[in-house]
Motif scaffolding. Structure first.
Motif, PDB file in Angstrom:
ATOM      1  N   ILE A 192      35.484  47.185  57.323  1.00 41.70           N
ATOM      2  CA  ILE A 192      34.225  47.066  58.060  1.00 41.70           C
ATOM      3  C   ILE A 192      33.749  45.623  57.945  1.00 41.70           C
ATOM      4  O   ILE A 192      33.490  45.128  56.844  1.00 41.70           O
ATOM      5  N   HIS A 193      33.655  44.935  59.072  1.00 45.01           N
ATOM      6  CA  HIS A 193      33.312  43.510  59.102  1.00 45.01           C
ATOM      7  C   HIS A 193      31.854  43.326  59.519  1.00 45.01           C
ATOM      8  O   HIS A 193      31.313  44.102  60.310  1.00 45.01           O
ATOM      9  N   VAL A 194      31.221  42.268  59.007  1.00 47.09           N
ATOM     10  CA  VAL A 194      29.874  41.872  59.429  1.00 47.09           C
ATOM     11  C   VAL A 194      30.006  40.573  60.222  1.00 47.09           C
ATOM     12  O   VAL A 194      30.382  39.539  59.672  1.00 47.09           O
ATOM     13  N   ASN A 195      29.723  40.642  61.517  1.00 48.31           N
ATOM     14  CA  ASN A 195      29.950  39.485  62.386  1.00 48.31           C
ATOM     15  C   ASN A 195      29.184  38.245  61.959  1.00 48.31           C
ATOM     16  O   ASN A 195      29.689  37.130  62.061  1.00 48.31           O
ATOM     17  N   ALA A 196      27.951  38.425  61.485  1.00 44.24           N
ATOM     18  CA  ALA A 196      27.094  37.278  61.181  1.00 44.24           C
ATOM     19  C   ALA A 196      27.291  36.740  59.770  1.00 44.24           C
ATOM     20  O   ALA A 196      26.702  35.719  59.413  1.00 44.24           O
ATOM     21  N   ALA A 197      28.105  37.390  58.958  1.00 39.53           N
ATOM     22  CA  ALA A 197      28.256  36.968  57.557  1.00 39.53           C
ATOM     23  C   ALA A 197      29.048  35.669  57.472  1.00 39.53           C
ATOM     24  O   ALA A 197      30.074  35.500  58.132  1.00 39.53           O
ATOM     25  N   SER A 198      28.565  34.751  56.637  1.00 42.28           N
ATOM     26  CA  SER A 198      29.268  33.480  56.462  1.00 42.28           C
ATOM     27  C   SER A 198      30.556  33.657  55.677  1.00 42.28           C
ATOM     28  O   SER A 198      31.501  32.883  55.831  1.00 42.28           O
ATOM     29  N   GLU A 199      30.602  34.665  54.808  1.00 44.27           N
ATOM     30  CA  GLU A 199      31.806  34.987  54.048  1.00 44.27           C
ATOM     31  C   GLU A 199      32.076  36.478  54.166  1.00 44.27           C
ATOM     32  O   GLU A 199      31.197  37.289  53.875  1.00 44.27           O
ATOM     33  N   TRP A 204      37.399  37.005  50.828  1.00 43.50           N
ATOM     34  CA  TRP A 204      37.737  37.843  49.672  1.00 43.50           C
ATOM     35  C   TRP A 204      39.250  37.944  49.494  1.00 43.50           C
ATOM     36  O   TRP A 204      39.764  37.847  48.375  1.00 43.50           O
ATOM     37  N   LEU A 205      39.979  38.144  50.586  1.00 45.32           N
ATOM     38  CA  LEU A 205      41.434  38.273  50.501  1.00 45.32           C
ATOM     39  C   LEU A 205      42.082  36.982  50.019  1.00 45.32           C
ATOM     40  O   LEU A 205      43.012  36.987  49.209  1.00 45.32           O
ATOM     41  N   GLU A 206      41.590  35.847  50.507  1.00 45.30           N
ATOM     42  CA  GLU A 206      42.143  34.564  50.065  1.00 45.30           C
ATOM     43  C   GLU A 206      41.861  34.318  48.588  1.00 45.30           C
ATOM     44  O   GLU A 206      42.724  33.820  47.857  1.00 45.30           O
ATOM     45  N   ALA A 207      40.657  34.669  48.135  1.00 43.09           N
ATOM     46  CA  ALA A 207      40.294  34.420  46.740  1.00 43.09           C
ATOM     47  C   ALA A 207      41.056  35.323  45.774  1.00 43.09           C
ATOM     48  O   ALA A 207      41.400  34.909  44.666  1.00 43.09           O
ATOM     49  N   THR A 208      41.315  36.555  46.184  1.00 39.53           N
ATOM     50  CA  THR A 208      42.004  37.501  45.297  1.00 39.53           C
ATOM     51  C   THR A 208      43.520  37.420  45.421  1.00 39.53           C
ATOM     52  O   THR A 208      44.235  37.901  44.539  1.00 39.53           O
ATOM     53  N   GLY A 209      44.014  36.827  46.516  1.00 37.36           N
ATOM     54  CA  GLY A 209      45.464  36.751  46.708  1.00 37.36           C
ATOM     55  C   GLY A 209      46.093  38.069  47.099  1.00 37.36           C
ATOM     56  O   GLY A 209      47.325  38.221  47.014  1.00 37.36           O
ATOM     57  N   GLY A 212      49.208  42.120  52.361  1.00 33.92           N
ATOM     58  CA  GLY A 212      49.427  43.372  53.067  1.00 33.92           C
ATOM     59  C   GLY A 212      48.198  43.943  53.738  1.00 33.92           C
ATOM     60  O   GLY A 212      48.232  45.064  54.249  1.00 33.92           O
ATOM     61  N   VAL A 213      47.085  43.195  53.737  1.00 30.55           N
ATOM     62  CA  VAL A 213      45.850  43.652  54.380  1.00 30.55           C
ATOM     63  C   VAL A 213      45.545  42.724  55.548  1.00 30.55           C
ATOM     64  O   VAL A 213      45.462  41.508  55.371  1.00 30.55           O
ATOM     65  N   ASP A 214      45.391  43.291  56.732  1.00 22.15           N
ATOM     66  CA  ASP A 214      45.090  42.498  57.927  1.00 22.15           C
ATOM     67  C   ASP A 214      43.580  42.310  58.026  1.00 22.15           C
ATOM     68  O   ASP A 214      42.849  43.279  58.258  1.00 22.15           O
ATOM     69  N   PRO A 215      43.088  41.065  57.857  1.00 22.80           N
ATOM     70  CA  PRO A 215      41.630  40.845  57.882  1.00 22.80           C
ATOM     71  C   PRO A 215      41.026  40.930  59.274  1.00 22.80           C
ATOM     72  O   PRO A 215      39.800  40.924  59.428  1.00 22.80           O
ATOM     73  N   ALA A 306      37.330  39.885  36.975  1.00 19.57           N
ATOM     74  CA  ALA A 306      38.189  38.797  37.403  1.00 19.57           C
ATOM     75  C   ALA A 306      39.124  39.315  38.488  1.00 19.57           C
ATOM     76  O   ALA A 306      39.532  40.471  38.471  1.00 19.57           O
ATOM     77  N   PRO A 307      39.490  38.470  39.461  1.00  7.87           N
ATOM     78  CA  PRO A 307      40.404  38.898  40.513  1.00  7.87           C
ATOM     79  C   PRO A 307      41.724  39.375  39.928  1.00  7.87           C
ATOM     80  O   PRO A 307      42.237  38.808  38.981  1.00  7.87           O
ATOM     81  N   GLN A 308      42.251  40.469  40.526  1.00 12.69           N
ATOM     82  CA  GLN A 308      43.534  41.008  40.073  1.00 12.69           C
ATOM     83  C   GLN A 308      44.492  41.057  41.254  1.00 12.69           C
ATOM     84  O   GLN A 308      44.101  41.165  42.371  1.00 12.69           O
TER      85      GLN A 308
END
Length: 308
Positions: A192-199, A204-209, A212-215, A306-308
């Protein structure tokens, strides 16, 4: 010989239109028609003998002369407002005026506002959640809460807190994501995406690494509130934003869909005019906001994963 000043209504139209870069938005702020704003500015331009705006099919923009004149008009209005506010007893019983986003107001500010009212029962607060630019002190606001990576020059900015981002969904939806070993798989989820969100999910996917998830796939909404509501209805996984999502996690309406929590690069800032704290109640409100924000900052440092 008295100075011949331009008519005040025309100057108000010009200041608002210049600040918004829009006749329509200026009209909405001043509760008049866009035609009235346009005609008032045309009359002002004729009186001054200079074009203040460039009119184009897609909108308006200030000319060089208009931008220069706007700085003087804005400063003049600010001085009038400040002088009026400093008159004896002018501020008596005047509410504290705060501008902020609707989700911040409903999920963070309002649940805490009773604590402020209990300590200062005779101080009233007005909360404005309209999406418009706020000028200090011309628009009559004392404070605004804004999201930004860094403070902006010209006003007083104080950092409240940054968000902690963690995927959330309904308990039932989480069960539907589990594999044969009982491990929830985010790649099976509808994001579920928020169009107006800056992040959002990409950050999140880039930070956690996580792979297999299509953003790009999923459901899109225009507010954080709608994203949380959609997630609680089992429509997918939203990116929870602590502390805004905390009450849903506490009640069990939402649960964490992944253990990786990251810190947002943007933060909530309390913004005010440079001299806003001259009023004792404004000083008290500011200190109260900072104290409430500080409680989340302490809690988040303990509860984040911490990111896993």
């Amino acid at each position: 010989m008295p100075l011949r000043l331009p008519p005040l209504p025309a100057l108000r139209f010009f200041e608002a239109a210049g600040r918004h870069q829009s006749f329509k938005l200026a009209a909405a702020e001043l509760n008049v028609t866009p035609s009235a704003v346009s005609h008032g500015i045309v009359g002002l331009e004729k009186m001054l003998g200079v074009e203040l705006f460039v009119r184009e099919p897609r909108g308006i923009s200030l000319t060089a002369s208009g931008a220069d004149y706007l700085s003087y008009v804005s400063e003049a209005f600010s001085l009038i407002v400040i002088g009026t506010q400093r008159l004896p007893n002018h501020r008596a019983n005047r509410p504290i005026a705060l501008s902020c986003a609707p989700t911040f107001a409903s999920r963070w500010l309002l649940p805490r506002l009773q604590n402020f009212r209990a300590r200062w029962p005779h101080v009233n607060v007005t909360v404005d959640t309209s999406h418009r630019q706020v000028g200090f002190p011309v628009d009559g606001f004392d404070f605004a809460v804004r999201m930004s990576r860094a403070p902006v020059a010209g006003t007083a900015w104080t950092r409240l807190f940054g968000e902690q981002l963690v995927p959330v969904c309904s308990p039932a939806y989480l069960e539907s994501l589990r594999d044969t070993h009982g491990t929830p798989l985010l790649r099976k989820a509808t994001l579920i995406h928020v169009n107006a969100a800056s992040e959002d999910w990409q950050a999140w996917l880039e930070a956690t690494g996580m792979e297999g998830v299509d953003p790009g796939d999923g459901l899109r909404v225009d507010t954080i509130q709608l994203a949380f509501e959609a997630a609680s209805m089992g429509l997918g996984v939203a990116l929870g934003r602590r502390p805004l999502v905390d009450r849903d996690l506490t009640s069990g309406a939402l649960v964490e869909a992944a253990s990786s929590t990251i810190a947002s690069s943007t933060a909530y800032w309390l913004v005010s005019a440079e001299d806003a704290q001259r009023r004792p109640e404004l000083f008290d409100f500011r200190q109260w906001m900072l104290a409430e924000a500080g409680q989340f900052s302490c809690d988040s440092s303990v509860g984040a994963h911490a990111p896993q």
